[in-house]
Design a protein around this motif. Structure first.
Motif, PDB file in Angstrom:
ATOM      1  N   ASN A 148       6.384   7.593 -10.333  1.00  0.00           N
ATOM      2  CA  ASN A 148       6.449   6.209 -10.788  1.00  0.00           C
ATOM      3  C   ASN A 148       7.361   6.107 -12.010  1.00  0.00           C
ATOM      4  O   ASN A 148       6.901   5.911 -13.129  1.00  0.00           O
ATOM      5  CB  ASN A 148       5.042   5.706 -11.120  1.00  0.00           C
ATOM      6  N   PRO A 149       8.679   6.217 -11.803  1.00  0.00           N
ATOM      7  CA  PRO A 149       9.587   6.184 -12.960  1.00  0.00           C
ATOM      8  C   PRO A 149       9.532   4.842 -13.678  1.00  0.00           C
ATOM      9  O   PRO A 149       9.736   3.796 -13.067  1.00  0.00           O
ATOM     10  CB  PRO A 149      10.958   6.449 -12.343  1.00  0.00           C
ATOM     11  N   MET A 150       9.223   4.899 -14.951  1.00  0.00           N
ATOM     12  CA  MET A 150       9.156   3.712 -15.818  1.00  0.00           C
ATOM     13  C   MET A 150       8.255   2.620 -15.243  1.00  0.00           C
ATOM     14  O   MET A 150       8.462   1.439 -15.463  1.00  0.00           O
ATOM     15  CB  MET A 150      10.552   3.161 -16.088  1.00  0.00           C
ATOM     16  N   ALA A 151       7.275   3.007 -14.433  1.00  0.00           N
ATOM     17  CA  ALA A 151       6.283   2.097 -13.834  1.00  0.00           C
ATOM     18  C   ALA A 151       6.895   1.125 -12.836  1.00  0.00           C
ATOM     19  O   ALA A 151       6.226   0.198 -12.392  1.00  0.00           O
ATOM     20  CB  ALA A 151       5.510   1.348 -14.919  1.00  0.00           C
ATOM     21  N   LEU A 152       8.145   1.324 -12.440  1.00  0.00           N
ATOM     22  CA  LEU A 152       8.814   0.379 -11.547  1.00  0.00           C
ATOM     23  C   LEU A 152       8.207   0.370 -10.146  1.00  0.00           C
ATOM     24  O   LEU A 152       8.010  -0.701  -9.567  1.00  0.00           O
ATOM     25  CB  LEU A 152      10.306   0.675 -11.478  1.00  0.00           C
ATOM     26  N   LEU A 153       7.909   1.537  -9.591  1.00  0.00           N
ATOM     27  CA  LEU A 153       7.307   1.560  -8.255  1.00  0.00           C
ATOM     28  C   LEU A 153       5.919   0.946  -8.263  1.00  0.00           C
ATOM     29  O   LEU A 153       5.542   0.248  -7.320  1.00  0.00           O
ATOM     30  CB  LEU A 153       7.253   2.988  -7.710  1.00  0.00           C
TER      31      LEU A 153
ATOM     32  N   LEU B 231       0.835  -1.202   0.000  1.00  0.00           N
ATOM     33  CA  LEU B 231       0.000   0.000   0.000  1.00  0.00           C
ATOM     34  C   LEU B 231       0.868   1.250   0.000  1.00  0.00           C
ATOM     35  O   LEU B 231       0.610   2.190  -0.750  1.00  0.00           O
ATOM     36  CB  LEU B 231      -0.941   0.005   1.210  1.00  0.00           C
ATOM     37  N   GLY B 232       1.905   1.259   0.813  1.00  0.00           N
ATOM     38  CA  GLY B 232       2.786   2.425   0.866  1.00  0.00           C
ATOM     39  C   GLY B 232       3.450   2.711  -0.468  1.00  0.00           C
ATOM     40  O   GLY B 232       3.440   3.844  -0.954  1.00  0.00           O
ATOM     41  N   VAL B 233       4.011   1.684  -1.085  1.00  0.00           N
ATOM     42  CA  VAL B 233       4.671   1.865  -2.386  1.00  0.00           C
ATOM     43  C   VAL B 233       3.633   2.232  -3.443  1.00  0.00           C
ATOM     44  O   VAL B 233       3.891   3.081  -4.312  1.00  0.00           O
ATOM     45  CB  VAL B 233       5.458   0.590  -2.774  1.00  0.00           C
ATOM     46  N   GLY B 234       2.448   1.633  -3.368  1.00  0.00           N
ATOM     47  CA  GLY B 234       1.392   1.972  -4.320  1.00  0.00           C
ATOM     48  C   GLY B 234       0.981   3.430  -4.231  1.00  0.00           C
ATOM     49  O   GLY B 234       0.779   4.095  -5.247  1.00  0.00           O
ATOM     50  N   LEU B 235       0.874   3.947  -3.002  1.00  0.00           N
ATOM     51  CA  LEU B 235       0.514   5.350  -2.834  1.00  0.00           C
ATOM     52  C   LEU B 235       1.623   6.279  -3.317  1.00  0.00           C
ATOM     53  O   LEU B 235       1.349   7.296  -3.963  1.00  0.00           O
ATOM     54  CB  LEU B 235       0.183   5.631  -1.364  1.00  0.00           C
ATOM     55  N   VAL B 236       2.877   5.931  -3.027  1.00  0.00           N
ATOM     56  CA  VAL B 236       4.001   6.751  -3.518  1.00  0.00           C
ATOM     57  C   VAL B 236       4.028   6.734  -5.043  1.00  0.00           C
ATOM     58  O   VAL B 236       4.279   7.753  -5.693  1.00  0.00           O
ATOM     59  CB  VAL B 236       5.344   6.249  -2.929  1.00  0.00           C
ATOM     60  N   SER B 237       3.731   5.569  -5.623  1.00  0.00           N
ATOM     61  CA  SER B 237       3.787   5.462  -7.084  1.00  0.00           C
ATOM     62  C   SER B 237       2.720   6.311  -7.769  1.00  0.00           C
ATOM     63  O   SER B 237       2.857   6.633  -8.952  1.00  0.00           O
ATOM     64  CB  SER B 237       3.655   4.001  -7.520  1.00  0.00           C
ATOM     65  N   LEU B 238       1.666   6.690  -7.034  1.00  0.00           N
ATOM     66  CA  LEU B 238       0.670   7.593  -7.624  1.00  0.00           C
ATOM     67  C   LEU B 238       1.275   8.976  -7.892  1.00  0.00           C
ATOM     68  O   LEU B 238       0.856   9.664  -8.810  1.00  0.00           O
ATOM     69  CB  LEU B 238      -0.543   7.727  -6.699  1.00  0.00           C
TER      70      LEU B 238
END
Length: 132
Positions: A74-79, A64-71
């Motif tokens: 999200n460089p190259m969709a990696l996160l 959840l944490g990484v998903g929220l940061v990726s919003l």
């Protein structure tokens, strides 16, 4: 609502005159629009009596944490992809705990991690031209 008042007429929750499977609030003068399920007919907890899970669902929390940061970034969709993987691990841990007769923990957190990371990854892939 023109239904008869409850016996006694005191304020409180009573059987709903329109829907006997539920309850409606009587304010002392009239029936209100506030309703709720009847606690006596509520379905039983499927996990009642099970021990709590032996630990925290850290994979679900991290997903959840990484998903929220990726919003936000999200460089190259990696996160986003990392968030999806961690959330899936969290879902797997919930399934394992249920199989081992423990009360599951973190299922909703993992689901929200999947949602956030999925939206982020899809948006990134669409805007960065990966689907051309």
């Amino acid at each position: 609502m023109n239904e008869a008042p409850p016996p006694g007429g005191l304020r409180g929750w009573y059987t709903d005159p329109r829907r006997p499977a539920g309850q409606r609030w009587w304010d002392g003068d009239t029936w209100t629009v506030a309703t709720r399920p009847d606690p006596a007919t509520a379905p039983p907890d499927p996990y009642e009596g099970l021990e709590p899970a032996p630990g925290h669902n850290n994979a679900a929390i991290a997903g959840l944490g990484v998903g929220l940061v990726s919003l936000a970034w999200n460089p190259m969709a990696l996160l986003g992809i990392l968030g999806l993987a961690l959330s899936l691990l969290g879902k797997r841990r919930v399934t394992t705990w249920v199989r081992e007769s423990y009360r599951p923990t973190g299922g909703r957190i993992a689901t929200w991690g999947l949602v956030a990371a999925g939206i982020s990854t899809t948006f990134t892939l669409l805007t960065q031209g990966f689907f051309r």
